[in-house]
Design an enzyme around this catalytic site. Sequence first.
Site, PDB file in Angstrom:
ATOM      1  N   CYS A  59      -6.083 -14.945 -98.959  1.00 34.99           N
ATOM      2  CA  CYS A  59      -6.225 -16.376 -99.218  1.00 34.99           C
ATOM      3  C   CYS A  59      -5.572 -16.793-100.524  1.00 34.99           C
ATOM      4  CB  CYS A  59      -7.710 -16.747 -99.255  1.00 34.99           C
ATOM      5  SG  CYS A  59      -8.627 -15.802-100.486  1.00 34.99           S
TER       6      CYS A  59
ATOM      7  N   CYS B  22     -13.098 -15.561 -97.705  1.00 36.35           N
ATOM      8  CA  CYS B  22     -12.442 -16.657 -96.992  1.00 36.35           C
ATOM      9  C   CYS B  22     -12.624 -16.526 -95.482  1.00 36.35           C
ATOM     10  CB  CYS B  22     -10.973 -16.711 -97.357  1.00 36.35           C
ATOM     11  SG  CYS B  22     -10.122 -15.173 -97.027  1.00 36.35           S
TER      12      CYS B  22
ATOM     13  N   SER C  46     -46.711 -30.051-113.899  1.00 35.07           N
ATOM     14  CA  SER C  46     -47.355 -29.244-112.867  1.00 35.07           C
ATOM     15  C   SER C  46     -46.761 -29.617-111.521  1.00 35.07           C
ATOM     16  CB  SER C  46     -48.864 -29.421-112.892  1.00 35.07           C
ATOM     17  OG  SER C  46     -49.177 -30.703-112.460  1.00 35.07           O
TER      18      SER C  46
ATOM     19  N   GLY D 114     -48.729 -24.934-109.277  1.00 30.11           N
ATOM     20  CA  GLY D 114     -49.643 -24.904-110.415  1.00 30.11           C
ATOM     21  C   GLY D 114     -49.004 -25.451-111.674  1.00 30.11           C
ATOM     22  N   VAL D 115     -49.635 -25.124-112.812  1.00 23.38           N
ATOM     23  CA  VAL D 115     -49.227 -25.697-114.095  1.00 23.38           C
ATOM     24  C   VAL D 115     -48.101 -24.863-114.716  1.00 23.38           C
ATOM     25  CG1 VAL D 115     -50.050 -26.218-116.436  1.00 23.38           C
ATOM     26  CG2 VAL D 115     -51.518 -26.637-114.454  1.00 23.38           C
ATOM     27  N   VAL D 116     -47.141 -25.558-115.320  1.00 22.20           N
ATOM     28  CA  VAL D 116     -46.029 -24.881-115.996  1.00 22.20           C
ATOM     29  C   VAL D 116     -46.175 -25.104-117.501  1.00 22.20           C
ATOM     30  CG1 VAL D 116     -43.527 -24.658-116.140  1.00 22.20           C
ATOM     31  CG2 VAL D 116     -44.571 -25.441-114.003  1.00 22.20           C
TER      32      VAL D 116
ATOM     33  N   ASP E  81     -34.855 -26.848-100.282  1.00 20.84           N
ATOM     34  CA  ASP E  81     -35.532 -28.041-100.812  1.00 20.84           C
ATOM     35  C   ASP E  81     -34.738 -28.605-101.992  1.00 20.84           C
ATOM     36  OD1 ASP E  81     -37.376 -30.032-101.165  1.00 20.84           O
ATOM     37  OD2 ASP E  81     -38.916 -28.765-102.075  1.00 20.84           O
TER      38      ASP E  81
HETATM   39  P1  ADP Z   1     -43.766 -26.254-108.523  1.00 17.95           P
HETATM   40  O1  ADP Z   1     -42.681 -25.287-108.179  1.00 17.95           O
HETATM   41  O2  ADP Z   1     -45.113 -25.642-108.682  1.00 17.95           O
HETATM   42  O3  ADP Z   1     -43.753 -27.434-107.607  1.00 17.95           O
HETATM   43  P2  ADP Z   1     -42.124 -27.328-110.537  1.00 17.95           P
HETATM   44  O4  ADP Z   1     -41.134 -26.231-110.614  1.00 17.95           O
HETATM   45  O5  ADP Z   1     -41.721 -28.555-109.803  1.00 17.95           O
HETATM   46  O6  ADP Z   1     -43.458 -26.785-109.974  1.00 17.95           O
HETATM   47  O7  ADP Z   1     -42.539 -27.685-112.017  1.00 17.95           O
HETATM   48  C1  ADP Z   1     -43.347 -28.783-112.316  1.00 17.95           C
HETATM   49  C2  ADP Z   1     -42.824 -29.474-113.547  1.00 17.95           C
HETATM   50  O8  ADP Z   1     -42.858 -28.588-114.663  1.00 17.95           O
HETATM   51  C3  ADP Z   1     -41.369 -29.889-113.426  1.00 17.95           C
HETATM   52  O9  ADP Z   1     -41.236 -31.155-112.862  1.00 17.95           O
HETATM   53  C4  ADP Z   1     -40.899 -29.861-114.872  1.00 17.95           C
HETATM   54  O10 ADP Z   1     -41.219 -31.063-115.517  1.00 17.95           O
HETATM   55  C5  ADP Z   1     -41.722 -28.740-115.476  1.00 17.95           C
HETATM   56  N1  ADP Z   1     -40.943 -27.478-115.458  1.00 17.95           N
HETATM   57  C6  ADP Z   1     -40.926 -26.582-114.472  1.00 17.95           C
HETATM   58  N2  ADP Z   1     -40.124 -25.549-114.781  1.00 17.95           N
HETATM   59  C7  ADP Z   1     -39.617 -25.792-115.996  1.00 17.95           C
HETATM   60  C8  ADP Z   1     -38.715 -25.099-116.865  1.00 17.95           C
HETATM   61  N3  ADP Z   1     -38.184 -23.959-116.512  1.00 17.95           N
HETATM   62  N4  ADP Z   1     -38.411 -25.648-118.042  1.00 17.95           N
HETATM   63  C9  ADP Z   1     -38.940 -26.839-118.381  1.00 17.95           C
HETATM   64  N5  ADP Z   1     -39.790 -27.534-117.624  1.00 17.95           N
HETATM   65  C10 ADP Z   1     -40.137 -27.036-116.434  1.00 17.95           C
END
Ligand code: ADP
Length: 667
Positions: A133, A143, A414, A418-420, A525
Amino acid sequence: MSARLLLEEMLIKRSQQKKRMSPLNYKERLFVLTQSQLTYYDGRRERKFRRGSIELSRIRCAEIVKNGGEIIPCQNKYPFQVVYDTNTLYVFAPSHDSRSLWVHSLKGEIKDNAVVSAKFHPQFWQEGAWLCCRQVEKQAPGCEEYNLFGDISRKPLPPIPGEEQSKNKKVTDDPTHTHTRAHTHTSVSSFFLLQQRRPPPPLPPEGDDDDKEEEEEVMVALYDFPGTEPHDLSLVKGGEYVILDKCDVNWYKARNQFSEEGYIPSNYITEKTSENLVQFVWYSKQVNRNKAEELLRKEDKEGAFIVRDSSTPGTYTVSLYAKSAPGEGGAAIKHYHIKESQGSPLHFYLAEKHLFSSIPELIEYHKHNAAGLVARLRYPVGKQDKSAPSTAGFSYEKWEINRSELTFMKELGSGQFGVVRLGKWRAQYRVAIKAIREGAMYEEDFIEEAKVMMRLSHPKLVQLYGVCSQQKPIYIVTEFMEHGCLLNFLRQRRGSFSLGSLLSICLDVSEGMEHLEANGFLHRDLASRNCLVNDSLVVKVSDFGMTRYVLDDQYTSSLGAKFPVKWSPPEVFNFCKYSSKSDVWSYGVLMWEVFTEGRMPFEQNQNHEVVTLVTRGHRLYRPKMASPAIYDIMQLSWLERPGDRPSFSQLCLMISDALEGETPPPN
Ligand code: ADP
């Protein structure tokens, strides 16, 4: 570990290190295939020395190599290829049947591998280009569709019309030729047209190589790497390292000048050759025209410059800033293509015909002489303050993170799982930590898959560093992205985006998705809520493949309230038929989100109404900020038949072409 012997035969192996095609690069080796490894030995059965070995789980493709008329400089005339990690091993069998047996056996053994390629290169990589290619990047996506279950060995390559079968084949306008990034013309109007690309580089004279077995491969470190585990080798920026084993796509075993050995991240080093621009501070590979202008303006220094890839693959542009350019009435940015003189030997030049045999020599000259440029190249911008990229995990084969080495800081958000929280690993590295809520995830399946996901490492993908899976709640540890999710980023800054910056966001996402596509990995997604933005305003794709582990019918069933219907093509909301092309549809919707600065698609409609509308052929309207050409790209992504939609590599080119068109053409 004992593994059953499957095949054993003397075959010929082409050296992987040497660049030249010489008979001396073809060595007889005893190849042994077991259920776990493909190993090759120097010598015969009785007295053999192991020369190399590939774990079968790392093999992405085993296939014959189609011969386009090249001379095969060894007595075995039946080549096949074994693609593993980022390498290709070429092996030559003595007969058609021997080759078929090897290829079939290998295919049978790798059929369940997570890393099997979607596409491959049917012909050789030779003299800096893929013969099939003409792509000039060794890691360029394949390719041709890879068929793990078919047999292509009996079908000869169709002759290319109007062309003799010769060593120096040129790309023609044959419409049956596979579309690839290197030779596809990409404006939307000519989506299906091919463009003639550069002829292949001339072949060097043969037979001038020495006959050492494998040359040592020396690489230069682009960044410091402190080494986090005892088996790592620390890197010092600018230092030279001998590569001992490319044991993993992301981690190589290397030796430093003190003969210390250990693992290093493969994205922290680069080849040490004069043609390799990556080692120079003035070269920024991944900077497009818009980003170059942003960086130069921010620096605001006379003679600030960046050398970057042009939108035409394999060519380069110098972007140069002058504070008071003659006739401009103020600061100006000029973009100069580095031109190549016709004929041989090859020469490079900029504005006027001062010819140089290499780009570094050209840059060196123009540092001292404007010679037709708007200023001298005084001040390289871009790389010196660039922080090191993420590594694929903290160390080689390390996916389990010790939770006592994590500290928790503020909450970031979150989501479904869950919570991030923001946190630190070993009190030093900033990370995002997702604590998985009880009952939210198929945890065991995810933990198994995490090993595959960690290997997906790309500047436009949010890096998974590892998991804490030994206690509940399990934690998922990823790269921290300072500006959070793209959707909020767009909404919060409404009205402040230039067209270039919107396109640049789309380009980042398409590049991350191109990497997933090349690795046969589906996102499922893709939407702006699942992309994140870092402090350099780079947008990266996140949460890829994660929907498979969601334990919530409302989210996973196409009739559920949380199912992303508005981002889904008909084959997904009707039959849950996911593919890279269903990701492409979602990408079109994401482009729409970007160009509306974060509006909700089909704002007035419920999900079930969207299903009816889309099925009847209705599509999202053209956002005011999107030109007809940009809207055309979205519409291509929403073609009804998945096969008619562009691939991500084609989208990357369309978007970068659109981005180039945003500012005046280079001189
Ligand atoms: P879930 O996968 O549980 O649905 P998300 O990945 O959508 O959660 O995370 C939720 C929120 O947390 C995000 O909308 C974002 O604001 C924050 N967040 C997630 N991952 C990160 C990251 N790596 N760095 C900064 N913020 C993050």
